[in-house]
Design an enzyme around this catalytic site. Structure first.
Site, PDB file in Angstrom:
ATOM      1  CB  CYS A 120     -48.164  13.638   8.284  1.00  0.00           C
ATOM      2  SG  CYS A 120     -49.616  14.677   8.265  1.00  0.00           S
ATOM      3  CG  ASP A 130     -49.424  13.012  17.084  1.00  0.00           C
ATOM      4  OD1 ASP A 130     -50.355  13.801  16.847  1.00  0.00           O
ATOM      5  OD2 ASP A 130     -48.719  12.505  16.196  1.00  0.00           O
ATOM      6  CG  HIS A 185     -48.595  15.193  13.993  1.00  0.00           C
ATOM      7  ND1 HIS A 185     -49.107  13.926  13.867  1.00  0.00           N
ATOM      8  CD2 HIS A 185     -48.576  15.713  12.748  1.00  0.00           C
ATOM      9  CE1 HIS A 185     -49.415  13.699  12.594  1.00  0.00           C
ATOM     10  NE2 HIS A 185     -49.084  14.769  11.890  1.00  0.00           N
TER      11      HIS A 185
END
Lengths: 95, 252
Positions: free
Chosen positions: B127, B188, B220
């Site tokens: 992330c 994502d 994600h």
């Protein structure tokens, strides 16, 4: 990934956290990763007292639709209260 | 590969280390028992904070034979539950790139100073930590391998740049100093496949050593078993790719 979409409202009020009631001085509104709701991104509102540390927080995580509904209902409630002549009370609370 | 008649042991604990500007910050350190020498890994936690998943991931790297160190990038924001601290950072738009890089560099130097380290140190992040991984591998000399898991905002428009994030990591591609592994979910939204492709094109153009994998039916954060984004098959394969890549570049 983090959106970094963040806004802060300076507020006056009280919130009830894990240690009981405390004074609020800000509401942090973000559209970013939530911690609990099963969404990748959510409309998060953290009612906080910045002077009291990270634990002084009342958190809500909302779907975008429910956040809009909430915002409309808050405004509608205030409009009605104002129309009925009730809003003069808040001046007394802040004094 | 572990065999059932082998001895196994590790220590995992909170330590302090020097981060950006020489500040003392805390970090979670997990290491195999024994003299080693072991390669080192710095883990850069994600926006949701220095949380339980990152402690587990740190121990996972130790389990696989790495001196694993995860600095608390939110140390300066005060203390509380990881969620409360991370919420404060989220509201503030994250931490500054320069500060995060300084903390990660400090972690790398800490690992390399240990007598049990084999002299090689990699960096892993997911992330926001994936983005910071790309950044630090480009701006801070001394890393031997980097693993970017779904780091968004590697590619940034001019409007995305902020005081805290003044330069898009892709703009530093020419400075990348070590091999890069990238794991991404095809579904994502950040990074999008188009952004992953753009990053890959930049790596190719600059002749960098890299390995990118794009996973179907994954978005994600597909390693996070505690989130709806978890994808078992892709996560198992992704972890295998991580440890294969690191064994190639961090062994001595």
């Amino acid at each position: 990934m983090c959106t970094m979409i963040s806004h802060q409202a300076k507020i006056f009020g009280s919130g009830k956290g894990t240690a009981g009631w405390f004074e609020l001085n800000a509401a942090n509104v973000t559209y970013d990763h939530p911690f609990h709701i099963r969404l990748e991104h959510a409309l998060n509102i953290d009612f906080v007292n910045e002077a009291a540390g990270p634990g002084a927080r009342v958190a809500v995580e909302l779907t975008p639709e429910s956040a809009r509904e909430l915002a409309h209902k808050i405004l509608a409630t205030l409009d009605q209260a104002e129309g009925d002549g009730w809003l003069h009370e808040h001046h007394e609370a802040q004094e | 590969m572990y065999q059932t008649d082998m001895y196994e042991g590790m220590v995992a604990e909170t330590i302090t280390m020097h981060g950006a500007n020489g500040d003392v910050i805390n970090a979670y350190f997990a290491r195999p028992l024994g003299a080693g020498p072991f390669p080192g890994m710095v883990l850069i936690h994600h926006l949701p904070g220095w949380d339980e998943w990152y402690r587990e991931a740190t121990r996972k790297f130790a389990h696989h034979g790495y001196l694993a160190l995860s600095p608390n990038l939110y140390f300066r924001e005060g203390h509380g539950t990881p969620e409360d601290v991370a919420a404060q950072v989220r509201a503030a738009g994250g931490v500054a790139d320069a500060q995060a890089m300084g903390d990660v560099e400090g972690a790398m130097r800490h690992l390399r100073s240990l007598p049990t380290c084999n002299g090689k140190v990699g960096v892993f992040g997911t992330c926001s930590g994936g983005r910071q991984t790309v950044l630090v591998a480009s701006r801070v000399p001394g890393f031997d391998a980097a693993v970017d898991c779904w780091g968004g905002r590697v590619v940034m428009s001019q409007e995305d740049l902020t005081e805290k994030q003044p330069v898009a990591p892709i703009d530093y591609t020419n400075d990348l100093t070590c091999p890069l592994l990238g794991l991404f979910g095809e579904e994502d939204q950040a990074p999008t496949l188009a952004q992953v492709d753009e990053h890959e094109a930049a790596l190719k153009a600059h002749g960098k050593t890299y390995e990118f994998h794009r996973y179907a039916d994954a978005g994600h954060g597909f390693f996070y078993y505690d989130r709806p984004a978890y994808r078992q098959e892709q996560a198992v394969d992704g972890w295998q790719k991580v440890f294969t890549f690191l064994a190639t570049h961090l062994s001595t």
